[in-house]
Design a protein around this motif. Structure first.
Motif, PDB file in Angstrom:
ATOM      1  N   GLY A 111      23.934 -41.012  19.853  1.00 52.93           N
ATOM      2  CA  GLY A 111      25.240 -40.858  20.032  1.00 52.93           C
ATOM      3  C   GLY A 111      26.475 -41.523  19.306  1.00 52.93           C
ATOM      4  N   GLU A 112      25.802 -42.384  18.491  1.00 48.71           N
ATOM      5  CA  GLU A 112      26.907 -43.341  17.812  1.00 48.71           C
ATOM      6  C   GLU A 112      26.808 -42.751  16.078  1.00 48.71           C
ATOM      7  OE1 GLU A 112      28.793 -45.441  19.056  1.00 48.71           O
ATOM      8  OE2 GLU A 112      28.026 -45.760  20.913  1.00 48.71           O
ATOM      9  N   ARG A 113      26.114 -41.721  15.824  1.00 52.10           N
ATOM     10  CA  ARG A 113      25.843 -41.493  14.317  1.00 52.10           C
ATOM     11  C   ARG A 113      27.350 -41.321  13.816  1.00 52.10           C
ATOM     12  NH1 ARG A 113      26.596 -40.201   9.813  1.00 52.10           N
ATOM     13  NH2 ARG A 113      25.306 -38.812   8.437  1.00 52.10           N
ATOM     14  N   HIS A 114      28.375 -40.942  14.285  1.00 53.48           N
ATOM     15  CA  HIS A 114      29.696 -40.635  13.646  1.00 53.48           C
ATOM     16  C   HIS A 114      30.751 -41.770  13.823  1.00 53.48           C
ATOM     17  CE1 HIS A 114      28.405 -36.927  11.964  1.00 53.48           C
ATOM     18  NE2 HIS A 114      27.923 -36.558  13.344  1.00 53.48           N
ATOM     19  N   GLY A 115      30.283 -42.889  14.516  1.00 49.75           N
ATOM     20  CA  GLY A 115      31.434 -43.988  14.910  1.00 49.75           C
ATOM     21  C   GLY A 115      31.772 -44.569  13.843  1.00 49.75           C
ATOM     22  N   HIS A 116      32.877 -45.422  13.841  1.00 47.88           N
ATOM     23  CA  HIS A 116      33.317 -46.331  12.959  1.00 47.88           C
ATOM     24  C   HIS A 116      32.482 -47.462  12.433  1.00 47.88           C
ATOM     25  CE1 HIS A 116      36.411 -48.624  10.695  1.00 47.88           C
ATOM     26  NE2 HIS A 116      36.280 -49.554  11.289  1.00 47.88           N
ATOM     27  N   VAL A 118      29.375 -47.124  11.740  1.00 50.53           N
ATOM     28  CA  VAL A 118      28.407 -46.425  10.936  1.00 50.53           C
ATOM     29  C   VAL A 118      29.341 -46.052   9.585  1.00 50.53           C
ATOM     30  CG1 VAL A 118      27.129 -44.353  10.489  1.00 50.53           C
ATOM     31  CG2 VAL A 118      26.815 -45.747  12.902  1.00 50.53           C
ATOM     32  N   ARG A 119      30.446 -45.486   9.972  1.00 47.53           N
ATOM     33  CA  ARG A 119      31.200 -44.948   8.696  1.00 47.53           C
ATOM     34  C   ARG A 119      31.443 -46.153   7.754  1.00 47.53           C
ATOM     35  NH1 ARG A 119      34.460 -42.669  11.646  1.00 47.53           N
ATOM     36  NH2 ARG A 119      36.333 -43.954  11.733  1.00 47.53           N
ATOM     37  N   TRP A 120      32.019 -47.193   8.098  1.00 46.53           N
ATOM     38  CA  TRP A 120      32.315 -48.126   7.101  1.00 46.53           C
ATOM     39  C   TRP A 120      31.009 -48.787   6.470  1.00 46.53           C
ATOM     40  CZ3 TRP A 120      30.095 -52.960   7.343  1.00 46.53           C
ATOM     41  CH2 TRP A 120      30.200 -53.730   8.835  1.00 46.53           C
ATOM     42  N   ARG A 121      30.005 -48.911   6.914  1.00 44.61           N
ATOM     43  CA  ARG A 121      28.853 -49.307   6.268  1.00 44.61           C
ATOM     44  C   ARG A 121      28.371 -48.322   5.482  1.00 44.61           C
ATOM     45  NH1 ARG A 121      28.177 -51.434  11.433  1.00 44.61           N
ATOM     46  NH2 ARG A 121      27.280 -53.755  11.579  1.00 44.61           N
ATOM     47  N   CYS A 122      28.436 -47.024   5.715  1.00 47.53           N
ATOM     48  CA  CYS A 122      27.998 -45.859   4.705  1.00 47.53           C
ATOM     49  C   CYS A 122      28.951 -45.839   3.600  1.00 47.53           C
ATOM     50  CB  CYS A 122      28.177 -44.570   5.466  1.00 47.53           C
ATOM     51  SG  CYS A 122      26.733 -44.071   6.660  1.00 47.53           S
ATOM     52  N   GLU A 123      30.247 -46.053   3.847  1.00 50.63           N
ATOM     53  CA  GLU A 123      31.249 -46.271   2.817  1.00 50.63           C
ATOM     54  C   GLU A 123      30.935 -47.565   1.845  1.00 50.63           C
ATOM     55  OE1 GLU A 123      34.778 -46.168   4.984  1.00 50.63           O
ATOM     56  OE2 GLU A 123      34.907 -44.022   5.210  1.00 50.63           O
ATOM     57  N   ALA A 124      30.736 -48.645   2.284  1.00 50.48           N
ATOM     58  CA  ALA A 124      30.320 -49.893   1.468  1.00 50.48           C
ATOM     59  C   ALA A 124      29.171 -49.652   0.747  1.00 50.48           C
ATOM     60  CB  ALA A 124      30.282 -50.933   2.523  1.00 50.48           C
ATOM     61  N   ALA A 125      28.178 -48.940   1.323  1.00 48.98           N
ATOM     62  CA  ALA A 125      26.794 -48.483   0.602  1.00 48.98           C
ATOM     63  C   ALA A 125      27.206 -47.583  -0.663  1.00 48.98           C
ATOM     64  CB  ALA A 125      25.989 -47.970   1.644  1.00 48.98           C
ATOM     65  N   GLN A 126      27.965 -46.584  -0.388  1.00 46.87           N
ATOM     66  CA  GLN A 126      28.476 -45.624  -1.212  1.00 46.87           C
ATOM     67  C   GLN A 126      29.084 -46.517  -2.333  1.00 46.87           C
ATOM     68  OE1 GLN A 126      30.376 -42.659   0.875  1.00 46.87           O
ATOM     69  NE2 GLN A 126      28.449 -41.754   1.713  1.00 46.87           N
ATOM     70  N   ASP A 127      30.118 -47.465  -2.061  1.00 48.35           N
ATOM     71  CA  ASP A 127      30.810 -48.089  -3.110  1.00 48.35           C
ATOM     72  C   ASP A 127      29.774 -48.896  -4.165  1.00 48.35           C
ATOM     73  OD1 ASP A 127      33.022 -47.369  -1.875  1.00 48.35           O
ATOM     74  OD2 ASP A 127      33.262 -49.140  -0.818  1.00 48.35           O
TER      75      ASP A 127
END
Length: 305
Positions: A111-116, A118-127
């Motif tokens: 239920g938390e897949r698209h939460g903030h 998760v989002r900032w961690r994915c963005e940092a990993a992509q960076d």
């Protein structure tokens, strides 16, 4: 704010770091045990400080080699105004030490897949260059779910390493497993099968748990590799050979793995499958396994992809 590699003196604070919302936090006792056993190490850990206060951590994990195998924890205190930037700096520090960053395994509550968070961690990993993503479902069995009945369609016996190399190779043909399909883009079937064998031999599970499955005509139909993690029993690997697919034998194979672990007194059996592997997910549902979390696997693109 400053970012640096951890020292031995920092370990108690890294263990005591507060749980953060929106992700599946590792149990503090597990982190403590991982540091005690060397699965986590100060030299594999980076921290962020603000006026001497710990505000972020990145903890890499491994099974005893000279390099960690994965990033297990990436946390920033919620009150930080730009957690993505803090996390990106932690990953940059790790990359300066490690070179190519290992895979980041991000655990997310259902239920938390698209939460903030998760989002900032994915963005940092992509960076940091971890731009290839695989989404997986984590399952768990416990005794109240019941133990499946023994298969009436298959019999099981032990097999040699060479038999399992052949079986791993056959099962890879047409596999729905994303990692298997990606690997076969870079190497041949037998080389990949030998890598699979070596990996499962390196896991904490016992080799004598492994079984080859035969049909009523005494022909190999599939195989099972019950396994374990450092923390609990694990499904490991199961494969149905191409000529026997479409008969629902995945249920028989998973049932036998569950029976082996349950007979040994397991109170918890974990398993993971790709979101796109619908037959495997259906087998887990039927065997009483419950989804406990979503896992995002973020890694650097493979060469040539």
């Amino acid at each position: 704010m400053s970012v640096r590699r951890a020292t031995t003196d920092d370990v108690p604070a890294l263990i005591a770091f507060p749980d953060t919302p929106g992700v599946q936090n590792l149990p503090r006792d597990q982190v403590r045990d991982d540091f005690a056993t060397g699965r986590m190490r100060p030299e594999w850990s980076w921290l962020a400080e603000n006026d001497g206060r710990l505000v972020g951590r990145a903890l890499w994990w491994g099974l005893g080699g000279s390099r960690p195998e994965s990033l297990d924890t990436l946390d920033v205190l919620p009150e930080q105004p730009d957690p993505r930037s803090v996390a990106a700096q932690l990953l940059q520090g790790g990359r300066a030490d490690l070179g190519q960053l290992p895979t980041y395994r991000l655990r997310i509550p259902v239920g938390e897949r698209h939460g903030h968070p998760v989002r900032w961690r994915c963005e940092a990993a992509q960076d940091a260059g971890l731009t290839e993503t695989l989404e997986r479902l984590q399952y768990q069995w416990s005794p109240p779910a019941g133990v499946p009945q023994a298969s009436t369609r298959l019999t099981f016996r032990e097999g040699s390493d060479e038999e399992f190399v052949s079986l791993f190779g056959q099962a890879a043909r047409g596999s729905l497993d994303v990692e298997t399909r990606r690997a076969l883009e870079e190497t041949d079937e037998i080389s990949q099968a030998r890598d699979d064998l070596a990996f499962y031999l390196s896991c904490p599970g016992e080799r004598d748990w492994w079984r080859v499955a035969f049909d009523h005509e005494h022909q190999p139909a599939g195989f099972i590799v019950p396994s374990a993690t450092p923390y609990h029993r694990n499904v490991g690997y199961l494969g149905v050979l191409p000529d026997h697919r479409g008969q629902g034998l995945v249920h028989d194979l998973l049932g036998e793995i569950t029976r082996i672990h349950a007979a040994a007194g397991a109170q918890r059996i974990t398993a993971t499958t790709d979101l796109v592997n619908l037959p495997m997910a259906a087998a887990f549902d039927r065997a009483g396994y419950q989804i406990t979390e979503i896992r995002l696997v973020l890694q650097q693109p493979r060469v040539g992809s």
